[in-house]
Motif scaffolding. Structure first.
Motif, PDB file in Angstrom:
ATOM      1  N   THR A   2       0.853  -1.187   0.000  1.00 19.30           N
ATOM      2  CA  THR A   2       0.000   0.000   0.000  1.00 19.30           C
ATOM      3  C   THR A   2       0.889   1.236   0.000  1.00 19.30           C
ATOM      4  O   THR A   2       2.012   1.196   0.459  1.00 19.30           O
ATOM      5  CB  THR A   2      -0.846   0.027   1.302  1.00 19.30           C
ATOM      6  OG1 THR A   2       0.054  -0.062   2.397  1.00 19.30           O
ATOM      7  CG2 THR A   2      -1.811  -1.144   1.329  1.00 19.30           C
ATOM      8  N   ALA A 213       5.927 -10.455   5.316  1.00 18.27           N
ATOM      9  CA  ALA A 213       4.756 -10.594   4.438  1.00 18.27           C
ATOM     10  C   ALA A 213       3.594  -9.750   4.968  1.00 18.27           C
ATOM     11  O   ALA A 213       2.890  -9.083   4.209  1.00 18.27           O
ATOM     12  CB  ALA A 213       4.363 -12.063   4.328  1.00 18.27           C
ATOM     13  N   ARG A 214       3.422  -9.753   6.302  1.00 12.12           N
ATOM     14  CA  ARG A 214       2.333  -8.952   6.886  1.00 12.12           C
ATOM     15  C   ARG A 214       2.624  -7.454   6.806  1.00 12.12           C
ATOM     16  O   ARG A 214       1.715  -6.643   6.604  1.00 12.12           O
ATOM     17  CB  ARG A 214       2.118  -9.371   8.347  1.00 12.12           C
ATOM     18  CG  ARG A 214       1.473 -10.750   8.485  1.00 12.12           C
ATOM     19  CD  ARG A 214       1.111 -11.060   9.921  1.00 12.12           C
ATOM     20  NE  ARG A 214       2.267 -11.524  10.693  1.00 12.12           N
ATOM     21  CZ  ARG A 214       2.638 -11.001  11.868  1.00 12.12           C
ATOM     22  NH1 ARG A 214       1.968  -9.972  12.375  1.00 12.12           N
ATOM     23  NH2 ARG A 214       3.679 -11.487  12.528  1.00 12.12           N
ATOM     24  N   ALA A 217       1.953  -6.521   3.110  1.00 11.54           N
ATOM     25  CA  ALA A 217       0.523  -6.621   2.752  1.00 11.54           C
ATOM     26  C   ALA A 217      -0.288  -5.483   3.370  1.00 11.54           C
ATOM     27  O   ALA A 217      -1.354  -5.114   2.888  1.00 11.54           O
ATOM     28  CB  ALA A 217      -0.024  -7.969   3.206  1.00 11.54           C
ATOM     29  N   ALA A 227       3.234  -2.910   9.676  1.00 12.79           N
ATOM     30  CA  ALA A 227       2.329  -2.624   8.556  1.00 12.79           C
ATOM     31  C   ALA A 227       1.963  -1.149   8.506  1.00 12.79           C
ATOM     32  O   ALA A 227       1.307  -0.700   7.562  1.00 12.79           O
ATOM     33  CB  ALA A 227       1.058  -3.468   8.662  1.00 12.79           C
ATOM     34  N   LEU A 247       6.651 -13.783   0.298  1.00 13.55           N
ATOM     35  CA  LEU A 247       6.130 -12.672  -0.519  1.00 13.55           C
ATOM     36  C   LEU A 247       5.675 -13.207  -1.884  1.00 13.55           C
ATOM     37  O   LEU A 247       6.237 -14.197  -2.352  1.00 13.55           O
ATOM     38  CB  LEU A 247       7.224 -11.619  -0.707  1.00 13.55           C
ATOM     39  CG  LEU A 247       7.627 -10.865   0.562  1.00 13.55           C
ATOM     40  CD1 LEU A 247       8.802  -9.941   0.259  1.00 13.55           C
ATOM     41  CD2 LEU A 247       6.449 -10.083   1.101  1.00 13.55           C
TER      42      LEU A 247
END
Ligand code: 6PG
Length: 247
Positions: A2, A213-214, A217, A227, A247
Motif C-alpha cells: 500500500t 509478508a504482513r 501486505a 504494517a 512474498l
C-alpha cells in the motif's frame, strides 16, 4: 503493498542486503542535498542495521555528512555507555567513522540522563524533535529517510503487537515491559514514523518471513505494527531470500 512508490528489493544474502541499503540510502541523502535540503536520517537498532551502518561508513561516495541530521526510531532506556544502546552502536559503526556534525546527532535520552523517569525523557525528546521539524500544518515531511528493522512478531522500532503504544498519538513515547529486552525503551510514535519521504525496512533471516509478508501486505496495526509506516514518496522493503520467502 500500500502507499506510493512501494517496492520490495530481495537479494540472496544479508551482506548483499546491507550493501544495497547503504548505497540506496546514501544516494537519497545526496539527492536531498542536491535539492538544497539538509536531510534528516532516522536510524534503527538491531543486528542488520549494524551491517548497514558499517557499509555506509565504508562507502566510497557519501553525502556531506556534516549537513545530515541523525535521529533514532527507538532506543533502549539504559545507561548511555551501555553496549545495548542503539546510539552507541551507531557511533561505533558509522558516526565516529565519517565527519558528522555532533550537534546534528540527536540521540534519545539514556537512563542516566537527568530525567525523572522514562516518560519524562520520552516527552523531552518529543519536544526536541517537534521543535527541530516543520509544523504539521506545513504538510512538510520531517525526515528524508527513515530506516526500520522488523521483528519476528511484526514489531518495528519499539512498537510491539497487541499493545496500546501502537495507537498512541504521542510524537515520542515510553515503553515498559518490552517483549524484546531490554524492557524499558523510548520509541517514535506511529504518526512520527509516517513523516518521512522514504521509509526503508530492512529484514533478513527466515524467522522474519511471516512478519515481512504482513508488513508488505498492510493490515491491522495492533497485529503488525510494521504494517503502519509508509513513506510519503516511497516505501521499500529490503530483504534477503529467507526473509522474503512468503512474498
Ligand atoms: C531495537 C530495534 C528493533 C529492531 C528489530 C529487528 O532497538 O531493538 O529498533 O526494532 O530493529 O527488533 O532487529 P534485528 O534486525 O536484530 O532482528
Amino acid at each position: 503493498m500500500t502507499g506510493p512508490g512501494s517496492q520490495v528489493v530481495r537479494l540472496p544474502s544479508a551482506d548483499e542486503v546491507a550493501a544495497r541499503v547503504a548505497g540506496d540510502v546514501l544516494a537519497l541523502l545526496r539527492d536531498a542535498q542536491a535539492s538544497g535540503r539538509d536531510p534528516h536520517l532516522v536510524l534503527t537498532g538491531g543486528s542488520i542495521s549494524r551491517k548497514v551502518h558499517a557499509a555506509m561508513a565504508a562507502a566510497d561516495e557519501g553525502p556531506d555528512w556534516a549537513r545530515v541530521g541523525f535521529w533514532w526510531g527507538d532506543e533502549r532506556y539504559v545507561a548511555g555507555d551501555d553496549e545495548e544502546r542503539n546510539a552507541g552502536q551507531a557511533w561505533e559503526d558509522l558516526l565516529a567513522r565519517v565527519p558528522v556534525d555532533a550537534e546534528r546527532v540527536h540521540a534519545m535520552p539514556a537512563a542516566d540522563d537527568d530525567y525523572l523517569d522514562v516518560e519524562a525523557a520520552a516527552w523531552a525528546h518529543g519536544e526536541e524533535l517537534s521543535a527541530a521539524m516543520p509544523s504539521v500544518s506545513d504538510g512538510e515531511p520531517w525526515f528524508d529517510v527513515l530506516m526500520l528493522g522488523i521483528g519476528p512478531d511484526g514489531h518495528c522500532a519499539s512498537l510491539f503487537p497487541g499493545r496500546g503504544e501502537v495507537e498512541s498519538e504521542a510524537v515520542v513515547l515510553a515503553v515498559r515491559d518490552s517483549p524484546k529486552p531490554p524492557p524499558v525503551r523510548i520509541t517514535m510514535g506511529m504518526a512520527t514514523l509516517r513523516r518521512a519521504r522514504h521509509v526503508v525496512f530492512v529484514a533478513t533471516g527466515e524467522e522474519k518471513a511471516d512478519a515481512v509478508a504482513r508488513s508488505v501486505a498492510g493490515g491491522a496495526l495492533r497485529e503488525t505494527p510494521a504494517a503502519g509506516p509508509r513513506g510519503l514518496e516511497s516505501t521499500t522493503w529490503y530483504v534477503d531470500d529467507p526473509a522474503g520467502a512468503r512474498l
